[in-house]
Motif scaffolding. Structure first.
Motif, mmCIF file in Angstrom:
data_model
loop_
_atom_site.group_PDB
_atom_site.id
_atom_site.type_symbol
_atom_site.label_atom_id
_atom_site.label_comp_id
_atom_site.label_asym_id
_atom_site.label_seq_id
_atom_site.Cartn_x
_atom_site.Cartn_y
_atom_site.Cartn_z
ATOM 1 N N LEU A 432 0.830 -1.210 0.000
ATOM 2 C CA LEU A 432 0.000 0.000 0.000
ATOM 3 C C LEU A 432 0.863 1.259 0.000
ATOM 4 O O LEU A 432 0.535 2.248 -0.650
ATOM 5 N N SER A 433 1.970 1.217 0.729
ATOM 6 C CA SER A 433 2.849 2.380 0.796
ATOM 7 C C SER A 433 3.437 2.719 -0.573
ATOM 8 O O SER A 433 3.612 3.896 -0.911
ATOM 9 N N MET A 434 3.722 1.689 -1.381
ATOM 10 C CA MET A 434 4.258 1.932 -2.719
ATOM 11 C C MET A 434 3.288 2.748 -3.566
ATOM 12 O O MET A 434 3.692 3.587 -4.375
ATOM 13 N N VAL A 435 2.004 2.503 -3.392
ATOM 14 C CA VAL A 435 0.982 3.240 -4.146
ATOM 15 C C VAL A 435 0.776 4.623 -3.547
ATOM 16 O O VAL A 435 0.677 5.625 -4.267
ATOM 17 N N ALA A 436 0.750 4.690 -2.228
ATOM 18 C CA ALA A 436 0.427 5.944 -1.553
ATOM 19 C C ALA A 436 1.463 7.029 -1.780
ATOM 20 O O ALA A 436 1.151 8.221 -1.710
ATOM 21 N N GLU A 437 2.720 6.644 -2.067
ATOM 22 C CA GLU A 437 3.761 7.664 -2.210
ATOM 23 C C GLU A 437 3.689 8.427 -3.527
ATOM 24 O O GLU A 437 4.337 9.454 -3.686
ATOM 25 N N MET A 438 2.926 7.943 -4.495
ATOM 26 C CA MET A 438 2.889 8.610 -5.801
ATOM 27 C C MET A 438 1.981 9.831 -5.791
ATOM 28 O O MET A 438 0.901 9.796 -5.205
ATOM 29 N N PRO A 439 2.368 10.890 -6.460
ATOM 30 C CA PRO A 439 1.466 12.041 -6.605
ATOM 31 C C PRO A 439 0.255 11.681 -7.462
ATOM 32 O O PRO A 439 0.275 10.700 -8.224
ATOM 33 N N ALA A 440 -0.782 12.466 -7.341
ATOM 34 C CA ALA A 440 -1.990 12.261 -8.148
ATOM 35 C C ALA A 440 -1.683 12.482 -9.626
ATOM 36 O O ALA A 440 -0.699 13.126 -9.993
ATOM 37 N N GLY A 441 -2.547 11.952 -10.456
ATOM 38 C CA GLY A 441 -2.370 12.156 -11.888
ATOM 39 C C GLY A 441 -3.354 11.355 -12.713
ATOM 40 O O GLY A 441 -4.113 10.534 -12.187
ATOM 41 N N ASP A 442 -3.356 11.603 -14.014
ATOM 42 C CA ASP A 442 -4.237 10.907 -14.945
ATOM 43 C C ASP A 442 -3.615 9.589 -15.388
ATOM 44 O O ASP A 442 -2.424 9.543 -15.739
ATOM 45 N N PHE A 443 -4.425 8.545 -15.412
ATOM 46 C CA PHE A 443 -3.952 7.282 -15.982
ATOM 47 C C PHE A 443 -3.839 7.421 -17.502
ATOM 48 O O PHE A 443 -4.698 8.033 -18.155
ATOM 49 N N LEU A 444 -2.783 6.849 -18.042
ATOM 50 C CA LEU A 444 -2.569 6.821 -19.481
ATOM 51 C C LEU A 444 -2.869 5.427 -20.019
ATOM 52 O O LEU A 444 -2.731 4.429 -19.305
ATOM 53 N N LYS A 445 -3.261 5.378 -21.273
ATOM 54 C CA LYS A 445 -3.523 4.094 -21.900
ATOM 55 C C LYS A 445 -2.207 3.335 -22.079
ATOM 56 O O LYS A 445 -1.177 3.912 -22.426
ATOM 57 N N VAL A 446 -2.267 2.038 -21.828
ATOM 58 C CA VAL A 446 -1.084 1.183 -21.868
ATOM 59 C C VAL A 446 -1.373 -0.021 -22.749
ATOM 60 O O VAL A 446 -2.414 -0.660 -22.622
ATOM 61 N N GLU A 447 -0.444 -0.316 -23.649
ATOM 62 C CA GLU A 447 -0.509 -1.538 -24.441
ATOM 63 C C GLU A 447 0.617 -2.454 -23.996
ATOM 64 O O GLU A 447 1.755 -2.020 -23.837
ATOM 65 N N THR A 448 0.290 -3.731 -23.791
ATOM 66 C CA THR A 448 1.313 -4.670 -23.353
ATOM 67 C C THR A 448 1.319 -5.898 -24.248
ATOM 68 O O THR A 448 0.299 -6.270 -24.839
ATOM 69 N N ALA A 449 2.482 -6.517 -24.311
ATOM 70 C CA ALA A 449 2.633 -7.792 -25.007
ATOM 71 C C ALA A 449 3.377 -8.730 -24.081
ATOM 72 O O ALA A 449 4.362 -8.329 -23.443
ATOM 73 N N SER A 450 2.900 -9.964 -23.979
ATOM 74 C CA SER A 450 3.436 -10.971 -23.077
ATOM 75 C C SER A 450 3.209 -10.507 -21.641
ATOM 76 O O SER A 450 2.294 -9.740 -21.362
ATOM 77 N N GLY A 451 4.028 -10.984 -20.715
ATOM 78 C CA GLY A 451 3.884 -10.551 -19.328
ATOM 79 C C GLY A 451 2.596 -11.018 -18.693
ATOM 80 O O GLY A 451 1.832 -10.214 -18.158
ATOM 81 N N GLU A 452 2.336 -12.340 -18.703
ATOM 82 C CA GLU A 452 1.080 -12.871 -18.178
ATOM 83 C C GLU A 452 0.860 -12.494 -16.720
ATOM 84 O O GLU A 452 -0.253 -12.219 -16.289
#
Length: 555
Positions: A432-452
């Motif tokens: 939870l701390s890893m998430v909480a330390e980030m500043p606010a912001g807009d999510f960007l669209k992400v495309e991924t290949a592999s990485g199940e």
């Protein structure tokens, strides 16, 4: 909820977490400098307000300088690898492309919080004068503390007049009946002020009394002011008939009638305070709440414990390690939460998850207190925000670590039910701390290949920098590093990283951030991503299995 079920009294070896006080000692052993030059890192801006979510598909441009200045010298982050001698299974390469286009959802300030029992409001440890509690909660950013749980309708009594506790309320040694008064609320507010947090309350619906609930709302408004984000009427009323709090016929129509009476009484004394509800785990109640007009603002809420098939009737919902670490739990959670979002979006309401955790099953199991639960917690919070959910509170407890609820992100030191005042953090706290330390912001669209078993997220902050988070859920004991190719929407001038690691899925005392059982390294002090390509939009680097990695890029 786990807090109302039998607890596991035997604390495993090493239960006591070395808290953030050991940060400097442990951190020195985990990070190595690969260049002797000065560290060059971006400074991210921590705005107090979350940016308004833009429309889906909104685009932006990243302007690069016509001529790049000479590349500075960088000091590179050295990741912790798998344990020596591990049989490394190869992992397919991961390709991640970050678009210059938003999803229409955002990472809000204060996304992550804790859920506690309503009776915990009477606990003197929740005070701004308690440095242990202040330090732990500060590691969660600006947390929302939600008070409710099974206690509120069974063994919680609000009084502003010093009345005796009614005889019908029943508790036990671990879960006593408690009265809560305005003085308790004022004390809790000193803690909120110390950590710059907020609060959400639940009022007793199991023992029908709208006037008493309104009296509590009035006192809460006076104590907390704008830090009071809302009030829920009853905890999981969909279970009232099953647990005997109400008659066997109690259902949605009865709840809505009583909800309106409570809402009107609360509105008369605290009209600016939203009603959060229904706080249930059954979908029919979500739609009913969302479509029911009340005089004040409404926020739709629901509870979610994905691995709660305690007896194994649903094999994929049983709290066992393979279920916690596979792709299904991630995808199924998105589907479940997506269903809750539908009535909220249709009626213009925010959606919150005020109570969640890996499982509601009693006692310990192979998923509790583990590094795998830390990976899950980080991914669950980020995926919730990316879906459009703006608050997520993880159910926790102020009972002692020894014998206390094993799912709790924090717990209190000392022998069973003999607290010594120390506040300890379990593995899921660090996720939870890893998430909480980030500043606010807009999510960007992400495309991924592999990485199940990898889950990437990208957030663009108000200062134009971009954070890329990769939850690598591969087995840290047996899986090789993933080779990542990252395509950014601009040419990066700096790129730094912070990383949560653990030696094994089942490790209960080995989750670290930047090599220490502590909050992550401040943004301005972080080292550079290995192999960082200065002035390039393409970055290639390895990622260790069983990690949550936050990468920050400036352009």
């Amino acid at each position: 909820m786990p807090q109302d079920t039998p607890t596991n009294r035997e604390a495993p070896p090493g239960e006591r977490r070395n808290s953030r006080r050991k940060k400097v000692l442990a951190g020195a052993a985990a990070l190595a400098v690969a260049a002797a030059a000065a560290v060059v890192v971006p400074v991210l801006l921590d705005g107090d307000e979350a940016p308004a979510a833009g429309p889906t598909g909104a685009t932006f441009s990243v302007e690069a300088a016509p001529t790049l200045p000479p590349a500075p010298e960088f000091s590179y982050y050295q990741q912790m690898g798998p344990p020596e001698g591990s049989p490394l299974n190869p992992v397919a390469p991961l390709s991640v492309k970050i678009a210059a286009e938003t999803t229409g959802t955002f990472l809000p300030d204060g996304l992550v919080g804790l859920s506690l029992e309503a009776t915990d409001l009477a606990d003197p440890s929740l005070s701004g004068d308690n440095p242990e509690m202040v330090e732990s909660l500060s590691g969660l950013g600006r947390p929302l503390l939600r008070f409710g749980g099974n206690a509120v309708d069974r063994r919680f009594f609000w009084t502003s007049a010093g009345e005796a506790i009614p005889g019908n309320l029943k508790g036990d040694k671990a879960h006593p009946v408690r009265a809560v008064t305005p003085a308790d609320l004022q004390r809790v507010n000193t803690l909120l002020e110390a950590v710059d947090g907020e609060i959400a309350l639940t009022v007793d619906l199991g023992n029908y009394d709208p006037a008493r609930a309104a009296d509590m709302a009035k006192a809460a408004t006076a104590a907390f002011g704008e830090r009071l984000t809302g009030i829920t009427v009853g905890n999981e009323p969909n279970g009232f008939a099953k647990t005997g709090l109400r008659g066997s016929g109690y259902g949605i129509p009865d709840y809505l009638t009583e909800l309106k009476a409570y809402a009107e009484a609360i509105y008369a004394v605290a009209p600016e305070v939203p009603i959060i509800g229904p706080g249930t785990y059954e979908s029919a109640w979500w739609k009913a709440f969302a479509e029911t007009p009340l005089p004040q603002e409404r926020i739709l809420s629901f509870h979610h414990y994905p691995l709660s098939s305690c007896e194994g009737a649903d094999p994929l919902g049983k709290p066992v390690m393979p279920n916690l670490t596979n792709r299904y739990i991630h995808d199924h959670a998105n589907d479940f939460r997506g269903e809750a979002l539908k009535p909220a979006l249709a009626n213009g309401l925010q959606t919150w998850i005020p109570e969640t955790g890996v499982s509601a099953c009693p006692g310990s199991n192979e998923t509790t207190k583990t590094h795998a639960s830390a990976l899950w917690s980080a991914d669950y919070a980020l995926s919730a925000a990316q879906l459009g959910i703006s608050r997520v509170s993880f159910h926790s407890s102020l009972i002692t670590c020894t014998g206390g609820p094993p799912m709790s992100a924090i717990c209190i030191g000392g022998e069973y039910l003999q607290p010594n005042g120390r506040v300890d953090e379990r593995a899921n706290y660090y996720g939870l701390s890893m998430v909480a330390e980030m500043p606010a912001g807009d999510f960007l669209k992400v495309e991924t290949a592999s990485g199940e078993l990898t889950y990437p997220y990208a957030i663009r902050h108000a200062d134009g920098s971009i954070s890329v988070v990769v939850v690598n859920n591969h087995n840290p004991e047996t899986d090789a590093q993933s080779q990542v190719t990252l395509e950014l929407p601009g040419k990066a001038l700096t790129g730094t990283m912070s990383q949560m690691t653990g030696p094994a899925y089942g490790a209960q005392d080995g989750t670290l951030i930047d090599g220490a059982p502590a909050e992550g390294t401040p943004a301005a002090e972080r080292l550079t991503v290995p192999g960082f390509a200065y002035g390039s939009s393409t970055q290639t680097f390895p990622l260790t299995a069983g990690t949550v990695t936050v990468l920050n890029f400036t352009f």
